[in-house]
Write a protein that holds these residues in place. Structure first.
Motif, short mmCIF file in Angstrom:
data_model
loop_
_atom_site.label_atom_id
_atom_site.label_comp_id
_atom_site.label_asym_id
_atom_site.label_seq_id
_atom_site.Cartn_x
_atom_site.Cartn_y
_atom_site.Cartn_z
N GLY A 156 0.79 -1.22 0.00
CA GLY A 156 0.00 0.00 0.00
C GLY A 156 0.82 1.27 0.00
N GLY A 157 0.11 2.38 0.01
CA GLY A 157 0.75 3.68 -0.12
C GLY A 157 1.11 3.95 -1.58
N ALA A 158 1.82 5.05 -1.80
CA ALA A 158 2.17 5.42 -3.17
C ALA A 158 3.22 4.46 -3.72
N PRO A 159 3.04 4.01 -4.98
CA PRO A 159 4.03 3.11 -5.58
C PRO A 159 5.26 3.86 -6.06
N THR A 160 6.24 3.10 -6.50
CA THR A 160 7.41 3.69 -7.15
C THR A 160 7.60 2.99 -8.50
N GLY A 161 8.51 3.52 -9.29
CA GLY A 161 8.87 2.86 -10.54
C GLY A 161 7.86 3.07 -11.66
N ARG A 162 7.79 2.09 -12.54
CA ARG A 162 7.02 2.19 -13.77
C ARG A 162 5.53 2.43 -13.52
N ILE A 163 4.94 1.69 -12.56
CA ILE A 163 3.51 1.86 -12.28
C ILE A 163 3.24 3.26 -11.71
N ALA A 164 4.18 3.79 -10.94
CA ALA A 164 4.02 5.15 -10.39
C ALA A 164 4.04 6.18 -11.52
N ASP A 165 4.94 5.99 -12.46
CA ASP A 165 5.01 6.93 -13.60
C ASP A 165 3.71 6.91 -14.40
N TYR A 180 -12.33 -0.10 5.22
CA TYR A 180 -11.68 -1.24 4.57
C TYR A 180 -10.94 -0.81 3.31
N VAL A 181 -11.57 0.02 2.49
CA VAL A 181 -10.94 0.45 1.24
C VAL A 181 -9.73 1.33 1.54
N SER A 182 -9.83 2.20 2.53
CA SER A 182 -8.68 3.02 2.92
C SER A 182 -7.52 2.14 3.38
N ALA A 183 -7.82 1.15 4.21
CA ALA A 183 -6.77 0.26 4.71
C ALA A 183 -6.16 -0.54 3.57
N PHE A 184 -6.99 -0.99 2.64
CA PHE A 184 -6.48 -1.71 1.47
C PHE A 184 -5.49 -0.84 0.70
N LEU A 185 -5.86 0.41 0.45
CA LEU A 185 -4.99 1.30 -0.33
C LEU A 185 -3.72 1.68 0.42
N ASP A 186 -3.84 1.92 1.71
CA ASP A 186 -2.71 2.44 2.48
C ASP A 186 -1.78 1.36 3.01
N LYS A 187 -2.28 0.12 3.14
CA LYS A 187 -1.50 -0.90 3.85
C LYS A 187 -1.36 -2.24 3.14
N ALA A 234 1.07 9.92 -14.87
CA ALA A 234 0.77 10.39 -16.23
C ALA A 234 -0.74 10.35 -16.51
N ASP A 235 -1.42 9.32 -16.04
CA ASP A 235 -2.81 9.10 -16.44
C ASP A 235 -3.84 9.66 -15.45
N PHE A 236 -3.45 9.84 -14.18
CA PHE A 236 -4.39 10.41 -13.19
C PHE A 236 -3.94 11.78 -12.69
N GLY A 237 -2.71 12.17 -12.99
CA GLY A 237 -2.21 13.47 -12.53
C GLY A 237 -1.32 13.34 -11.30
N SER A 238 -1.73 12.48 -10.37
CA SER A 238 -0.95 12.27 -9.14
C SER A 238 -1.46 11.00 -8.46
N TYR A 239 -0.65 10.50 -7.50
CA TYR A 239 -1.13 9.36 -6.72
C TYR A 239 -2.37 9.73 -5.93
N ASP A 240 -2.42 10.93 -5.36
CA ASP A 240 -3.58 11.34 -4.57
C ASP A 240 -4.85 11.38 -5.42
N ALA A 241 -4.72 11.86 -6.66
CA ALA A 241 -5.89 11.88 -7.55
C ALA A 241 -6.34 10.46 -7.87
N PHE A 242 -5.37 9.57 -8.10
CA PHE A 242 -5.70 8.16 -8.32
C PHE A 242 -6.41 7.59 -7.10
N ARG A 243 -5.84 7.86 -5.92
CA ARG A 243 -6.39 7.29 -4.68
C ARG A 243 -7.84 7.72 -4.47
#
Ligand code: MN
Length: 198
Positions: free
Chosen positions: A91-100, A179-186, A104-113
């Protein structure tokens, strides 16, 4: 060749306390396993008994007289993908290729989240929220019941959260948002999602 329940990629207690061993015991040990038992019973002595799971789904999706076969096969596929979408300490913000790609496609990790949470909370009743790769662009898709984007032409799945109540009721009762917050963050296994980019 009977259909088999795939092994979990971690121990029953590894996701605790975000997802308890008790939830895994019911969700994987009872619900997921029941879909496997049902599919074996439904395909016994039929040409589909030797088909791959993907073939069963392809041959039954959208066919009113094959809805039982479809629901059980699709739920096996979805649950296997869900277990792989999580890991201990994820969970949390990814790194690497998926983060890029997310940036690129959502604007930021926060916007994706925010968009992913909105989809997961907005799925009325049982279903799934997915991150998919739709012809090179990452998108969020929600599906009802056993449906999945891969065979619906809605993009290649990268990761998924199960929002059926059985996924969270023991640990979170009615609080799907927690549950969804915990899934995304952890829990999100971003290495797995990245590997699905191909
Ligand atoms: Mn489930």
């Amino acid at each position: 060749m009977a259909f088999v329940l795939p092994k979990l990629p971690y121990a029953d207690s590894d996701l605790d306390p975000v997802i308890s061993a008790e939830t895994i015991g019911f969700h994987y040990g009872k619900h997921h396993n029941t879909y496997v038992v049902n599919l074996n019973n439904l395909t016994k002595d039929s040409p589909l008994a030797d088909a791959s799971l993907d073939d069963v789904i392809a041959q039954t999706y959208g066919k009113a007289d094959k809805v039982g076969l479809y629901n059980n096969a699709a739920q096996i596929w979805n649950h296997t993908f869900y277990w792989n979408s999580m890991k201990k300490g994820g969970g949390g913000a990814p790194t690497g290729r998926i983060a890029d790609k997310i940036n690129a496609d959502f604007g930021s990790y926060d916007a994706f989240r925010t968009a992913f949470s909105t989809a997961a909370l907005g799925q009325f009743g049982s279903g799934w929220a997915w991150l998919v790769n739709d012809a090179g662009k990452l998108k969020i898709v929600k599906t009802a019941n056993a449906d999945g984007p891969g065979w619906m032409g809605a993009g290649k799945p990268l990761m998924v959260v199960d929002v059926w109540e059985h996924a969270y009721y023991i640990d979170y009762r009615n609080r799907r948002a927690d549950y969804v917050s915990a899934f995304l963050d952890k829990l999100v296994n971003w290495e797995f999602a990245d590997s699905q980019l191909g």
